[in-house]
Design an enzyme around this catalytic site. Sequence first.
Site, PDB file in Angstrom:
ATOM      1  N   TYR A   1       6.237  15.238  39.287  1.00 46.07           N
ATOM      2  CA  TYR A   1       6.432  16.670  39.510  1.00 46.07           C
ATOM      3  C   TYR A   1       6.003  17.414  38.259  1.00 46.07           C
ATOM      4  O   TYR A   1       6.425  17.056  37.157  1.00 46.07           O
ATOM      5  CB  TYR A   1       7.902  16.957  39.823  1.00 46.07           C
ATOM      6  CG  TYR A   1       8.241  18.417  40.040  1.00 46.07           C
ATOM      7  CD1 TYR A   1       9.039  19.107  39.129  1.00 46.07           C
ATOM      8  CD2 TYR A   1       7.782  19.106  41.157  1.00 46.07           C
ATOM      9  CE1 TYR A   1       9.368  20.447  39.331  1.00 46.07           C
ATOM     10  CE2 TYR A   1       8.105  20.442  41.372  1.00 46.07           C
ATOM     11  CZ  TYR A   1       8.897  21.109  40.446  1.00 46.07           C
ATOM     12  OH  TYR A   1       9.208  22.434  40.638  1.00 46.07           O
TER      13      TYR A   1
ATOM     14  N   ASP B   1       2.266  15.381  30.819  1.00 48.21           N
ATOM     15  CA  ASP B   1       3.309  16.368  31.116  1.00 48.21           C
ATOM     16  C   ASP B   1       4.590  15.877  30.442  1.00 48.21           C
ATOM     17  O   ASP B   1       5.308  15.036  30.989  1.00 48.21           O
ATOM     18  CB  ASP B   1       3.494  16.499  32.633  1.00 48.21           C
ATOM     19  CG  ASP B   1       4.677  17.376  32.981  1.00 48.21           C
ATOM     20  OD1 ASP B   1       4.894  17.631  34.189  1.00 48.21           O
ATOM     21  OD2 ASP B   1       5.400  17.806  32.062  1.00 48.21           O
TER      22      ASP B   1
ATOM     23  N   LYS C   1      11.866  22.678  28.649  1.00 48.97           N
ATOM     24  CA  LYS C   1      13.211  22.132  28.445  1.00 48.97           C
ATOM     25  C   LYS C   1      13.619  22.134  26.968  1.00 48.97           C
ATOM     26  O   LYS C   1      13.888  23.210  26.416  1.00 48.97           O
ATOM     27  CB  LYS C   1      13.294  20.741  29.089  1.00 48.97           C
ATOM     28  CG  LYS C   1      13.042  20.803  30.613  1.00 48.97           C
ATOM     29  CD  LYS C   1      13.143  19.466  31.277  1.00 48.97           C
ATOM     30  CE  LYS C   1      12.610  19.472  32.671  1.00 48.97           C
ATOM     31  NZ  LYS C   1      13.506  20.102  33.657  1.00 48.97           N
TER      32      LYS C   1
HETATM   33  P1  KE4 Z   1      10.079  24.204  35.160  1.00 51.22           P
HETATM   34  O1  KE4 Z   1       9.051  25.130  35.742  1.00 51.22           O
HETATM   35  O2  KE4 Z   1      11.166  23.856  36.165  1.00 51.22           O
HETATM   36  O3  KE4 Z   1      10.605  24.668  33.809  1.00 51.22           O
HETATM   37  O4  KE4 Z   1       9.354  22.808  34.796  1.00 51.22           O
HETATM   38  C1  KE4 Z   1       8.653  22.135  35.811  1.00 51.22           C
HETATM   39  C2  KE4 Z   1       8.562  20.673  35.430  1.00 51.22           C
HETATM   40  C3  KE4 Z   1       7.356  20.193  34.950  1.00 51.22           C
HETATM   41  N1  KE4 Z   1       7.215  18.894  34.593  1.00 51.22           N
HETATM   42  C4  KE4 Z   1       8.256  18.030  34.687  1.00 51.22           C
HETATM   43  C5  KE4 Z   1       8.055  16.601  34.274  1.00 51.22           C
HETATM   44  C6  KE4 Z   1       9.519  18.478  35.169  1.00 51.22           C
HETATM   45  O5  KE4 Z   1      10.537  17.592  35.267  1.00 51.22           O
HETATM   46  C7  KE4 Z   1       9.677  19.821  35.544  1.00 51.22           C
HETATM   47  C8  KE4 Z   1      10.991  20.359  36.083  1.00 51.22           C
HETATM   48  N2  KE4 Z   1      12.029  19.399  36.233  1.00 51.22           N
HETATM   49  C9  KE4 Z   1      12.999  19.688  37.281  1.00 51.22           C
HETATM   50  C10 KE4 Z   1      13.991  18.520  37.327  1.00 51.22           C
HETATM   51  N3  KE4 Z   1      13.356  17.323  37.755  1.00 51.22           N
HETATM   52  C11 KE4 Z   1      13.667  20.980  37.054  1.00 51.22           C
HETATM   53  C12 KE4 Z   1      14.887  21.197  37.909  1.00 51.22           C
HETATM   54  C13 KE4 Z   1      14.634  22.263  38.946  1.00 51.22           C
HETATM   55  O6  KE4 Z   1      13.569  22.252  39.581  1.00 51.22           O
HETATM   56  O7  KE4 Z   1      15.547  23.090  39.100  1.00 51.22           O
END
Ligand code: KE4
Length: 426
Positions: free
Chosen positions: A144, A239, A267
């Site tokens: 993701y 990523d 994060k």
């Molecule tokens: P954000 O746009 O949610 O800040 O980041 C996206 C993203 C990109 N790359 C990786 C490896 C990620 O894990 C994420 C976002 N992680 C999720 C949890 N697996 C965020 C939680 C959510 O979607 O509320």
Amino acid sequence: MIYKRSSALFSEAKKYIPGGVNSPVRAFKSVGGTPIFVKEAKGAYLYDEDDNRLIDYIASWGPLILGHAYEPVINAVVDKAKKGTSFGMPTEIETELARLAVSMVPNIDKIRFVNSGTEACMSAVRLARGYTGKDKIIKFAGCYHGHSDSFLIQAGSGAVTFGSPNSPGVTQGTAKDTLLANYNDLASVEALVSANSKEIAAVIIEPVAGNMGCIIPSDDFIQGLRLLCTQNDILLIFDEVMTGFRLGKGGAQEALAIDADIMCFGKVIGGGLPVGAFAANNEIMSYLAPDGPVYQAGTLSGNPLAMSAGLAMLTELNNKPEVFESLANKTAYLHDGLEQALLEKKIPYQINRYGSMISVHFTDEPVINFETSAKGNNDTFKKYFHGMLDQGIYLPPSAFESYFLNDALSYEDLDATIRAVEQLSL
Ligand code: KE4
């Protein structure tokens, strides 16, 4: 545990916010039940709206690696807020955080701040396409990278054809430029590269995956991927939204001893405030506006409050690198305890762990990619999740997530977590 107020707040939220949440995973759809509304948090503990204290294993999905309401971060944000919250003009603190991040992460000369991991990954792909002049990207099933259209793609019809949208609203025109490979399967990447030679701008990967649960790349896979990209003029995008500043100062590049071409962050780099970032060497970053032709922008990018939280967080981690070893030791201790507790249950399970990322999968097959992760028994997972929640342990509400330990967790908290598993009937 009583969740009366959370239930009432959830009903009210659903009147005004789709699904009552601002990010779907918070709605407990895959585990059922009512999402917990949190009132405040400190250290390793969440205090919900029904005054339950919960030991927290998501740390806001990674950012709060030193625990909630960490004094140096809070003080930095409060002090900065008194001087104004946003200017839309350059500020010194953006340079301070950029300089520190560049000094901690190998193989980058410049970094651009954005407001989320999604923005970081989306912009990194645009930069890779602009730099190489090529259109296609390869991603991996189960990884993701945020909710940008290019990433909401599932495997296409044939093994080496383009992807197809996995969400309404994503067009076929977008999907055709995203190719799907399988994690830990270098041959699946090689097939795509030979079927689409000279058209692939980048491969984007979670170098240690966290969105299928925690999945560790085999050495052959990740080394082979680096070589394949180099041999075919394909940029390798790590990523590191999850792994960056969590696996160590240098993140997964350092832990895996791999030099990627573009790194994405989120994060931890924001210390709990909205910060994403992408970074590369001078040559690649010279293509980014306003120096170069690849456009990217943001009203609140480099926001002083977010920068102050990120600077305080990264300063702590840079000055106390022993935190990473402490976190890894605590995660190993938890792993051993979970092994012992689950062994007694006589049910199939796998535990994957890397640094302070760990996940439990209720399956008898090793979990090495999305397909094997999806074989986990979700009914068992639901019982596990709610059984732990009822004992005051807050785990990620999805079998496809990793736990994120924070260093405020004590060994007593870990023992309480292990004891809670012992109490479960699965
Ligand atoms: P954000 O746009 O949610 O800040 O980041 C996206 C993203 C990109 N790359 C990786 C490896 C990620 O894990 C994420 C976002 N992680 C999720 C949890 N697996 C965020 C939680 C959510 O979607 O509320």
